[in-house]
Structure formats: structure tokens, C-alpha cells
Write a protein that holds these residues in place. Structure first.
Motif: not given
Lengths: 511, 400
Positions: A223, A226, B80-81, B83-84, B86-87, B380, B382-385
Motif C-alpha cells: 500500500r 501505491y 474489506a480487503e 480497502l486501501g 487496491s486495483q 488520489e 495512484t491510491f484511492r482514499y
């Protein structure tokens, strides 16, 4: 935790048959009717009775963690089963009990002729067909009160270990057993099959839980990559790894490096600048006005620079030397990038604007210069990148053997180095193609893609329909930029960079 | 002999637990199909499969050996997995082998263990099995000591494990980056060595059916190939060193709800504190962020699990809330500019599971997860919050 625990908790809350062998039946009353217990575990309600057939057996657990095994032809009633009080009635057959130690809890086993009060004990009780009761205490202490009112303690070395209670007759000690020492606890046989399975299941669950917690560290590491933008997906669904960092080759220099790696290629970009003085530890103030400044002259400015883009075989290199500050009033409203606020601001026409101009510039493809500029003869410092201003000449195909020309007019440059911009994906895709061609037949093509978070080519709709100006450029900062460079010198290869727009803006590659 | 029936019964009673205890097979397997919905978009139906097998061996009353294989393929992750950030395009498989000994010494249980886990991921179209950038391997070994005092149980554990990413090495240290790289850069910057100690206890609560499990954990994590970033943007000679401290309590209450329903109510509360000496340098905006990875985290998870009827239909509902506060990491706006606030990440998930026995150890199962992530971090790329995601999985499980 989960159903394994639920089973444990259910078993802990209620008495239950945990294992059965042969015929085991249950009834709400000792008189029946009897129904066969279909499977274990099976919860036993207070007041219910259990009986076992010939060559049959059953294992029970109680709310206070005590355990009872019933032998063949046993009849047993669970009169009371709370954590604070357990009372059982064995009217026939044999039982063996392991009773958990507990303060404030009473545990009694009644038989037709005696009541055993127990305090943390392993013991055996057998009621034969003549209602004769045999009791043996294997460890711990049992107080026995017969129907005749006699009381005796058994076990633990403080009294008798076993006795026979015969109906209507006094206690009778088995021959040769009086005063014997307490027997050691059995070496084997303390766990039923069901218990061992449960224990193993719990250990497996704990082990897998721990494994998952430890593996979470790997997820965190991924994470973080990313989050820091070190990996993303490009316009073609492929992973692009990106590392960006700076190095300080000398006190007055810094080099900004962007490395790109895909499964089958490696590309990089760098920008190295030499300043007019030594740089501070914290670079931000020194780099803030790389693109220019209004008001007073900036303290730090670049005197020379070098940029490089490469696929490790081919390269596009730019160098500039003779950097000097020039203060020129802006001819029109101009949109400028402010690294301090990471935003675009419009500076009004007429404002004095400090800019760094380079007297010498060279653009090289695979080492050979294809474009450049220099001051005209007799000029010390260029005052504007403008042919009409004094002292600006360009070099087209200046590399050795390319047959280059020097231009003193824009028309000359456009003739010898024409360029065009098209949109190969149509107006709905932010994909521009700039083609530069030369009189010797060579060319460079710059395919520029604006990429969304998901690696898809953005649309003008993502920019609210605005395709230029401060709003467009501000929105551009939210996207990634993929630049694919083809050149006749690359022999079919390309340079393919995914890079943040502000990097190119900061280093002057995008204005 | 007059008392022979009595002693025969006694022998039989004693023999019940002895017989057939030499080994016990445990198997748990499941196959599920599902879809994930993110931002209104659904993935195609994808499958998950898992298998867990344990031939638990009882060597004697004092010694047992519990080897376990656990394998999992995930073609569709539950929300839930995910979260954070991921693609969505992702599948993974993991394999884990372990062996645990349970050795009873008096009132104590000593439980040494060793294991090896490897996980392979395909996150993008160009990754193949075994070539995933974030594939990792985890060898581990540990020992636990446990003692029961009636219904009380206390334990202490110590574990050592390494996390290795064989396909990941920093570009900075690569063959091509070398000429542009930094003097002290090294390759396997994500690999870590971990020492973990845990104290735990299980206690009955002062009401029937109640119990609590409390645990404290300390983990020291070192990165042998990751140097600390300094204010100038370069690297110091110091290596990255992290530590994690956590305290958790899980409170259970199990009871019958009428004649045909058993219920287990639980609440898990966890507090953790993560400290790292690693800093961060944003080379684009020239911003140095000290102690970039340090955070504090809180989580609460209430859960209700029910076993219903004679068929023991299993149903559970739970809600998970996690809030993480980074101590110094600055939040950014959409364009990447930094704000004065530090990053706060709040995640919540609602999970519903159902398992209906259909005979012979088989169950029809379904899992529904709805998750929500919210943060003051708006950058966001490269990473979605900030997003909502849900998943629905249905399938079969088999266990004995």
C-alpha cells in the motif's frame, strides 16, 4: 474466532453431549419417552435424562468445564447445570467425572443410595442392578453422604479412596483398599476425540490468525508503494513503476531523477541544474521561481541545465548554458505555474517579469544535435527568445555531418524544421501527437497522453470542457502524463515515460 | 471377581478418549463466486477458492503435532480487503505450510511452531504467476507458552519472521538507475525482519456465558536495505527501524436464544501505535516530511453470530470501524499541494455472512460486504482514499 468459538461458548454455557458411541438416548423425563441422540455435540437441557445402550458410551461437558463419561447401560439425569451449581443423578450404570476446581460452586452426584459432593476431583461412580453403589476417587476429594446419614470423605490421602454403598446397609470398604494412598492421575486418556479435535482446530485457527497478522505487514508495504505513487497502471493496462528522487552532485547543483520500469523496459528522465550560488539544505525556496518571478529579482536562478530522456539505448538530451536573469514586462496576460502553491496563476500584462534565459541551447537525439540556439555575433546575452529581438539565431541539424543551417528568422526555422500537432484518438481523447520533421528526412514524434487514475486516456469532459488556460493546467496537475517519443534515429524503438505533468512544468519541458 | 463389571466399566470409560486419538484430520474448504462494485462499476463474476487441511497427530497425552496446509485463490476480493485503494483487476494465490507442536508440561503448554507462506499476485495485465511485483515470501518461527488456571488462561508468545519480496528491488539501485542513483541505495528496500512478542489472557466475565480475551503485542521491524531519507533529499547511513505496539480486547457473550437458537455476541476493540524513523521527501514539491510512516490507529468491531435451528444455520453480522491518524504525514489537495492537516483515514465495513448446512459437511454460503473509506487526503492519483465499495460472494463450503 467464529463458529469454533461459538461452539465452545455454547458448550460453556450449556451442558452438552460432546461424543457418543453406540446407542445414546435422551428424554425430557427419566420415564421417557426416549429419543435417540442423532449426533454430537448435542445440548442437554436441565431436567433431561440420558441413557446408554449395551456397549455404548457418551461424553458430556458441563458449564463449569467439568467433564463426564457415561459407560454402557447407564441412566443419568441432569437435574441442575449452572455455573454456580451442578447436580446430577445416576440411577444406573457407571460414570467417570473430571470436575473443574471452583470456589463457590457446588457439584453433587446423587445415586439411589448416596450423594457425592465434589471439590475438584476425578472419580468413578457405578450403580449396579441391585442399586449397590461403588465409588472410587482417583484424585481430589469427594464427600459422600449415604441414605443412612453416614458421611465420609474420600481421596487425596486424607481419607478413604473407594467404598461401596449398599442399600439399607452401612458403608462397606472394599477388601484391602482401606487407607491406600491416592492413585496417581491416569497417564493417558484425559482428552476425548472430540476434545482433541476441538483443541487442534483452535490451534489451527490461532496459527492462521497469526499468519494473517504477520502477512499484513506485506500488505502495508505494498500500500505504501501505491500511496507514494511508486507504482501505477499505464494507458495500456501495464504496470509502471516510478521512482523520483533528487541528488546533489555539487553544492550549487541538484538533479531530479524519474525512473520508469515496466516488465519489458526501463526509461528515465532527469533534470540537472546548476545555480548562481550554493543551494540551501531545504530546496523549496531556491526552486520556487524556476519559471520566473514578478517583483524583485529571485535570489536563486539557474545558470546551466541538462535534461535527459532515455530508454537506456536511445536518448533525447537538452542542455542550456549561459543562464542569466532578464526582466521583461509581460506583453499579455500570462498563466504561470507557482511551485510554492503548486498551482497556476495569471499574471497581468505589463507586469515586470524576471525570467532566466539561456544563451546557448542544444537539443540532441542519440548524441547528434538537431536543434539549438546561440547569440548572434557580437551579442553577449540574449534578451528574448525572439528572432525580432536582437541577437537570437537557431541551429537546425547542427550535428556533425547533418548538413545543418543557421536561421536568423522564424520563416527559416519553419522551413527547415516544420512541426504539426494532431489528435489521433479524436477530439474526445486527450492524446496529442506532435510531429517534427527535418530537411534531411529525419523526424521525431511526441505522443502525449493525459491519463486518469485508472490508467485510461482522459477526455476533455474530465476538464469540464476547458482545454487551455489556468483551469486546464490546474486540472492537469491531477492527472498523470505519458509521453511516448519516436524518432527516425531510434530504429523502431521508443522512449516511453509516465511522469507527472508538474515535473515537466518545473523543469521547463512544458510551459 | 465380584467387582469386575465395575472395573470393566471403568476401563471402558477410560478408554473412550484414548481410542482413535492417534490422529484427527481437519479439513475446511470453500468455493465462492462473486462480484465487486466500485464507484457503480461491477467486475465480471470471479471465483475464490480455499483449502485448509490439518492432519493433527496425538503422539502422546503430553505431545501433539499439528501440521497445516492452507491455500487460497482469490479472483474476486471482498470489499474489506480492497480497502486501501487496491486495483480491481487483481487475483492472487497464497500457500502456507506450518507445523505446531503442543507439549504439555505440568500445568503448562509449550507450543513451538514454524511456517512458510508465499503469496503471488497478478495486479496488472502484464504480470504472470510468480512474476508479480509484490509477490512475497514469509518464513516464520515462534514459541508460545500457555497456562490455564481453571477458566483463566494466560499466554506469552515470541515470533520471528521475515518478509521478502523477491521480485521487488528499488529502481534506484538497478542496473540502469545506478548511474543516476544515490550512493547508498540498495535493492530489496521492502524486505523486513520482524521480532514480535505477545502477552495474552482469557478470563471469564462475571456473568454466565461471558468471556474476554486481552492481548498486548510489540513488534520490532527492521529494514536491512532501506536507508533513512534526510532533509536534503539524500540518504543517511542509518537504516529504517519501525516498531508497533498494540493492545486489544475481545469480549464475548454466548447464550441460548430460545430452544433452537444459540448466539455469540462479541466486541473487539484495538488500539495500536506505529512508529518509524523513516522520513519522506517529495521530490516534485521539494517537501520533507519527517516520521512519514508513524501513526496511531483505533478499531472497533461488534459482531453477532447465530446458530439457528436443528440444522444449525449460521448467520453473522458485523461492523468494522477503523480510524488511522498519521502523526506527521500532511494531507494533500487534489492537485498534490500540501495542507496544514495531517492525514486521517476512516474506514468502515458492514459484513453479513450466511451458512446453510445442506448435508454431508457441505454448506451453502454467502458473504456480503459494504465498505466506505473517507480521508482528508484528496490526492488520489495512484491510491484511492475516498470511495465506497461493495462485494457479494456466494458458494459452497465443505468441512469435517
Amino acid at each position: 474466532m467464529g463458529w469454533a468459538l461459538l461452539m465452545v461458548m455454547a458448550a460453556a454455557a450449556e451442558p452438552a453431549l460432546q461424543e457418543i458411541q453406540g446407542v445414546v438416548e435422551i428424554a425430557d423425563k427419566p420415564s421417557g419417552p426416549w429419543q435417540r441422540v442423532p449426533r454430537a455435540p448435542w445440548v442437554i437441557a436441565p431436567g433431561q435424562s440420558i441413557r446408554t445402550g449395551a456397549a455404548s458410551a457418551a461424553a458430556l461437558s458441563l458449564p463449569d468445564d467439568s467433564k463426564i463419561n457415561l459407560g454402557p447401560n447407564a441412566v443419568f439425569t441432569m437435574e441442575e447445570a449452572r455455573k454456580s451449581a451442578v447436580q446430577l443423578f445416576l440411577s444406573a450404570g457407571a460414570m467417570r467425572a473430571w470436575v473443574a476446581k471452583s470456589f463457590g460452586r457446588s457439584f453433587a452426584v446423587k445415586t439411589p443410595t448416596a450423594v457425592c459432593s465434589v471439590r475438584g476431583t476425578e472419580f468413578l461412580v457405578d450403580v449396579d442392578s441391585n442399586r449397590q453403589v461403588r465409588i472410587e476417587v482417583l484424585s481430589g476429594l469427594v464427600g459422600v453422604r449415604t441414605a443412612l446419614g453416614e458421611e465420609v470423605e474420600l481421596g487425596d490421602g486424607r481419607g478413604l479412596r473407594n467404598l461401596i454403598v449398599i442399600p439399607d446397609r452401612p458403608l462397606e470398604l472394599p477388601a484391602g483398599r482401606q487407607g491406600s494412598r491416592p492413585a496417581a492421575a491416569p497417564a493417558r486418556g484425559t482428552l476425548t476425540l472430540q476434545e482433541f479435535k476441538k483443541e487442534a482446530s483452535q490451534e489451527v485457527a490461532l496459527g492462521l490468525g497469526k499468519d494473517a497478522v504477520q502477512a499484513a505487514a506485506a500488505v502495508e508495504a505494498r500500500r505504501a508503494e501505491y500511496q507514494e505513487g511508486k507504482t501505477l497502471v499505464d494507458a495500456f493496462g501495464k504496470r509502471v513503476r516510478i521512482e523520483e528522487y533528487i541528488v546533489r552532485p555539487a553544492a550549487d547543483q541538484f538533479k531530479f531523477v524519474v525512473l520508469n520500469q515496466r516488465s519489458d523496459r526501463f526509461d528515465y528522465f532527469y533534470y540537472q541544474a546548476t545555480f548562481n550560488q550554493a543551494l540551501p539544505v531545504v530546496l523549496a525556496p531556491a526552486l520556487r521561481y524556476l519559471n520566473g518571478k514578478t517583483g524583485s529579482a529571485p535570489d536563486y536562478y539557474v545558470t546551466s541545465f541538462e535534461t535527459g530522456r532515455s530508454n537506456t539505448i536511445d536518448s533525447i538530451q537538452e542542455t542550456g548554458t549561459g543562464g542569466h536573469l532578464v526582466n521583461t514586462p509581460l506583453a499579455e496576460d500570462t498563466v504561470l505555474y507557482d511551485p510554492g502553491s503548486n498551482s497556476f496563476q495569471t499574471v497581468a500584462a505589463g507586469a515586470g517579469f524576471w525570467q532566466t534565459l539561456f544563451n546557448n541551447y542544444s537539443y540532441r537525439v542519440n548524441g547528434a544535435e538537431k536543434y539549438g540556439w546561440q547569440p548572434a555575433a557580437g551579442v553577449t546575452d540574449i534578451t528574448a527568445y525572439d528572432y525580432t529581438a536582437t541577437g537570437f539565431n537557431t541551429r537546425i541539424l547542427g550535428g556533425a555531418g547533418l548538413g545543418g543551417v543557421t536561421c536568423a528568422t522564424l520563416a527559416c526555422e519553419q522551413t527547415n524544421r516544420p512541426s504539426a500537432v494532431t489528435q489521433p484518438g479524436g477530439a474526445d481523447k486527450l492524446h496529442d501527437r506532435a510531429t517534427i520533421s527535418y530537411s534531411n528526412g529525419s523526424y521525431e514524434i511526441y505522443d502525449s497522453y493525459i491519463i486518469s487514475d485508472e490508467g485510461e486516456i482522459a477526455s476533455p469532459r474530465d476538464f469540464g470542457g476547458v482545454t487551455n488556460g489556468a483551469t486546464y493546467k490546474s486540472t492537469l496537475l491531477k492527472f498523470n502524463f505519458q509521453q511516448v517519443i519516436y524518432a527516425s534515429e531510434f530504429q523502431g524503438r521508443k522512449i516511453d515515460l509516465v511522469i507527472e505533468p508538474k515535473i515537466l512544468i518545473n523543469s521547463g519541458v512544458i510551459q | 471377581m465380584r467387582s469386575s463389571p465395575f472395573w470393566a466399566s471403568a476401563v471402558l470409560l477410560g478408554a473412550i478418549p484414548v481410542r482413535a486419538l492417534d490422529w484427527v484430520p481437519l479439513l475446511d474448504s470453500a468455493f465462492l463466486l462473486g462480484q465487486t462494485y466500485q464507484q457503480g462499476r461491477a467486475t465480471s463474476w470471479q471465483g475464490n477458492a480455499s483449502l485448509q487441511f490439518t492432519p493433527a497427530v496425538k503422539l502422546s497425552d503430553r505431545l501433539a503435532l499439528i501440521p497445516t496446509y492452507s491455500g487460497k485463490y482469490q479472483g474476486s476480493k471482498n470489499a474489506a480487503e480492497l480497502l486501501g485503494g487496491s486495483q480491481l483487476f487483481q487475483d492472487s494465490q497464497s500457500h502456507s505450510v506450518s507445523v505446531k507442536g503442543v507439549w504439555r508440561v505440568g500445568e503448562f503448554k509449550i507450543k513451538p511452531s514454524a511456517g512458510y507462506r508465499w503469496e503471488m499476485l497478478r495486479e496488472t495485465k502484464d504480470e504472470t504467476w510468480g512474476k508479480g511485483l509484490f509477490d512475497y515470501r514469509k518464513p516464520s518461527a515462534g514459541v508460545e507458552l500457555e497456562r490455564a488456571f481453571g477458566q483463566y488462561k494466560v499466554g506469552a508468545g515470541f515470533d520471528y519472521y521475515e518478509i521478502r519480496f523477491p521480485n521487488y528491488s528499488s529502481l534506484d539501485s538497478s542496473q540502469f538507475g545506478g548511474s543516476l542513483g544515490r550512493e547508498q541505495s540498495q535493492g530489496h528496500t521492502l524486505d523486513s525482519r520482524n521480532l514480535s512478542g505477545t502477552l495474552s489472557g482469557t478470563v471469564p466475565l462475571p456473568f454466565e456465558g461471558g468471556a474476554a480475551r486481552l492481548a498486548l503485542n510489540l513488534t520490532e521491524r527492521s529494514y536491512p536495505e532501506q536507508f533513512v531519507v534526510v532533509e536534503s533529499g539524500g540518504l543517511s547511513a542509518e537504516k529504517r527501524q519501525d516498531d508497533s505496539k498494540s493492545a486489544s480486547g475481545t469480549f464475548y457473550y454466548g447464550r441460548s436464544l430460545g430452544s433452537s437458537v444459540a448466539g455469540l455476541f462479541s466486541v473487539q476493540v484495538m488500539l495500536s501505535r506505529y512508529r518509524s524513523n523513516q522520513n519522506h521527501y517529495d521530490a516534485e514539491l521539494n517537501l520533507f516530511n519527517k516520521d512519514y510512516y508513524s501513526y496511531e490507529e483505533r478499531s472497533v468491531q461488534p459482531r453477532i453470530a447465530l446458530a439457528i435451528g436443528e440444522r444449525r444455520v449460521e448467520a453473522s453480522l458485523s461492523y468494522l470501524w477503523i480510524e488511522r491518524d498519521y502523526l506527521t504525514r500532511l494531507a494533500q489537495v487534489g492537485s498534490g499541494s500540501y495542507t496544514e492537516q495531517t492525514v486521517r483515514l476512516t474506514q468502515s465495513s458492514f459484513l453479513a455472512d450466511l451458512g446453510v448446512p445442506i448435508g454431508a459437511g457441505f454448506k451453502a454460503v454467502s458473504q456480503l460486504t459494504v465498505s466506505h473509506s473517507q480521508s482528508n487526503m484528496r490526492y488520489e492519483k495512484t491510491f484511492r482514499y475516498n470511495y465506497e465499495i461493495s462485494s457479494a460472494l456466494v458458494g459452497l463450503s465443505y468441512s469435517f
